[in-house]
Design a protein around this motif. Structure first.
Motif, short mmCIF file in Angstrom:
data_model
loop_
_atom_site.label_atom_id
_atom_site.label_comp_id
_atom_site.label_asym_id
_atom_site.label_seq_id
_atom_site.Cartn_x
_atom_site.Cartn_y
_atom_site.Cartn_z
N SER A 1 43.78 42.44 38.28
CA SER A 1 43.25 42.35 36.91
C SER A 1 41.96 41.53 36.89
CB SER A 1 44.29 41.73 35.97
OG SER A 1 44.52 40.37 36.31
N VAL A 2 41.17 41.76 35.85
CA VAL A 2 39.94 41.00 35.60
C VAL A 2 40.03 40.45 34.19
CG1 VAL A 2 37.43 41.07 35.48
CG2 VAL A 2 38.62 42.52 37.13
N ASP A 3 40.17 39.13 34.07
CA ASP A 3 40.38 38.48 32.77
C ASP A 3 41.52 39.13 31.99
OD1 ASP A 3 38.49 36.56 33.16
OD2 ASP A 3 36.93 37.52 31.97
N GLY A 4 42.59 39.45 32.71
CA GLY A 4 43.78 40.00 32.06
C GLY A 4 43.78 41.49 31.90
N ASN A 5 42.65 42.18 32.19
CA ASN A 5 42.56 43.64 32.06
C ASN A 5 42.59 44.29 33.44
OD1 ASN A 5 42.17 43.54 29.18
ND2 ASN A 5 40.09 42.85 29.58
N ALA A 6 43.46 45.26 33.62
CA ALA A 6 43.61 45.93 34.90
C ALA A 6 42.61 47.08 35.01
CB ALA A 6 45.03 46.46 35.08
N PRO A 7 41.61 47.01 35.90
CA PRO A 7 40.67 48.12 36.06
C PRO A 7 41.37 49.32 36.69
CG PRO A 7 40.29 46.46 37.76
CD PRO A 7 41.33 45.89 36.83
N TYR A 8 41.06 50.50 36.17
CA TYR A 8 41.74 51.71 36.65
C TYR A 8 41.10 52.25 37.92
CZ TYR A 8 44.00 56.29 36.54
OH TYR A 8 44.73 57.41 36.87
N THR A 9 39.76 52.19 37.99
CA THR A 9 39.04 52.71 39.15
C THR A 9 38.12 51.63 39.71
OG1 THR A 9 37.15 53.52 37.87
CG2 THR A 9 39.03 55.01 38.11
N LEU A 10 37.54 51.92 40.88
CA LEU A 10 36.62 50.97 41.49
C LEU A 10 35.40 50.74 40.61
CD1 LEU A 10 35.95 49.24 43.98
CD2 LEU A 10 34.83 51.25 44.97
N ILE A 11 34.87 51.81 40.02
CA ILE A 11 33.69 51.67 39.17
C ILE A 11 34.01 50.85 37.93
CG2 ILE A 11 34.06 53.82 37.90
CD1 ILE A 11 30.68 52.28 38.97
#
Length: 457
Positions: free
Chosen positions: A183-193
């Motif tokens: 996660s990034v600041d609590g948000n899970a990125p779905y893809t690398l971009i």
């Protein structure tokens, strides 16, 4: 063959960008009844490959000529179309405008109604802005076509089983090769971009990674993510499996074959391509021992790494190791998706551009070799159009910068005129353009000089 395809892709893409950009100037000039003296694809110092002009309703041509035929001079209301021999740009010469094709001395006669300088400020604004506008419209149209034709293919980060590779700058920020992003600041990125955008655009504070099967939180400071701007700071890890061995290179002479799977170099046991890449880079012109599987057999072979840090192989496309997701769009759905992609690419580029003004960023600038290298070595229409659309976005933004000699410089002068009700003199604009042109040439030489240095290294 690979390099020739890259050169072909670069020149074809550049030709489209230049043609569309200059066509924007041409269209608005004609709308406002302003004469366009010349419209050229590529520059033509010394001579032109081909010239064409419509005279008395008939098209007249001139090939490999140093100058236009004398009879053409009498037909000033007709545009001369041509192709130069220097494929580094192009130009649209508009009557009564101080630009790269004419100086202040060429405009000493009284202004004529059909000239650029005689038109109202708002018309001159659109004639200049037309090139920038057409480039961005082209980018949007191409992105829409890409979404409709190929859709959007991506690899969910949850399928990145080998984790990510990180650059030196990213490792200084706390990342380690093999980390899996949670996660990034609590948000899970779905893809690398998505992960890259979150890091570059959102100025995050905390990144949670899965490292050695344990969760770890990285607390990023402002200096950490600033170092990442403009750099390919991460990519997917994947196994080193040979798809093709290049004739005459070290791998060929060492007996490596298609299908061999590398699992170690000297005493290092690894199967990841990024690890081998780093080891080869550190072992230039040195002998190393590679360990690899050929079928069920574990074999070893020694070879000397080239001075470029290569062994002369093409690896299996890493996409084959991951489960990809392709999102398809109808024509109607592709329109907002293509527009969003164009805006996203512009935002990402603008945020990264500021890194040029840092010490690290100045050394990462690139010229024509760098731009050409982003095109695939084997022809790929999807990749070609993606690169062309991205370069359209870059060209549109760069031309919008308020630098004399660029479209943005003219726009700045026109806006100042519209606000103050005072038009800058042609002499002032000429001097400003000269200074701007010198600055651009210096930047061009610097960027391409860095390319040459990297090439020899």
């Amino acid at each position: 063959m690979g390099i020739s395809m890259q050169v072909l892709g670069f020149i074809l893409s550049l030709s489209l960008l230049v043609f569309v950009h200059e066509l924007g100037h041409y269209m608005f000039a004609r709308i406002f009844k302003t004469r366009v003296e010349k419209f050229y694809l590529f520059f033509n110092p010394g001579f032109s490959l081909i010239r064409m002009k419509k005279i008395d309703g008939k098209r007249r041509y001139s090939f490999l000529s140093a100058k236009s035929p004398e009879e053409w001079a009498a037909h000033k209301d007709s545009t001369e179309w041509g192709v130069g021999w220097l494929p580094l740009g192009g130009y649209c010469s508009i009557a009564g405008m101080v630009d790269e094709t004419k100086s202040v001395k060429d405009l000493e006669q009284e202004p004529q109604p059909w000239e650029f300088r005689s038109k109202p400020a708002w018309q001159r604004f659109f004639i200049i802005f037309g090139g920038i506008m057409m480039n961005f419209i082209m980018a949007i149209v191409v992105y829409i076509a890409i979404m409709f034709t190929w859709g959007k293919q991506y690899i969910p980060l949850e399928n990145a089983h080998y984790g990510l590779w990180f650059s030196d700058a990213a490792q200084c920020a706390g990342f380690q090769n093999g980390d899996k992003i949670v996660s990034v600041d609590g948000n899970a990125p779905y893809t690398l971009i998505d992960f890259v955008k979150q890091l570059l655009l959102d100025n995050p504070k905390d990144v949670v990674v899965l490292r050695n099967n344990e969760l770890d939180t990285l607390h990023l400071k402002e200096d950490n993510w600033k170092r990442l701007l403009g750099d390919q700071f991460c990519k997917l890890n994947f196994p080193f499996v040979i798809n093709e061995v290049m004739s005459g290179y070290p791998a060929d002479m060492a007996g490596l074959m298609t299908g061999d799977s590398l699992v170690g170099v000297n005493d290092l046991k690894t199967s990841l391509y990024s690890d081998f890449e780093e080891e080869f880079r550190d072992a230039k012109n040195k002998e190393v021992t590679l360990h690899f599987y050929r079928g069920d057999s574990l074999l070893s072979s020694s070879l000397v790494i080239t001075d470029e840090g290569k062994i002369g192989v093409v690896v299996v496309d890493p996409v084959k190791y991951f489960k990809t997701v392709t999102e398809h769009f109808s024509f109607i759905e592709s329109i907002p998706e293509g527009m969003k992609e164009g805006v996203d690419q512009l935002s990402l580029y603008v945020r990264q551009l500021k890194r040029i003004f840092t010490k690290e960023g100045a050394t990462k600038m690139g010229g024509f070799i760098t731009i050409g290298s982003i095109f695939p070595k084997t022809w790929d229409w999807e990749r070609f159009w993606s690169m062309t659309a991205f370069l359209c976005v870059i060209l549109a933004f760069m031309n919008f910068l308020p630098i004399p000699a660029l479209d943005g410089g003219y726009i700045l002068f026109i806006l100042v005129e519209m606000i103050t009700r005072r038009k800058p003199s042609d002499k002032f604009i000429g001097y400003a353009n000269t200074v701007g042109f010198i600055i651009l040439i210096i930047l061009l030489l610097y960027a391409n000089g860095l390319d040459v240095v990297r090439l020899f290294r």
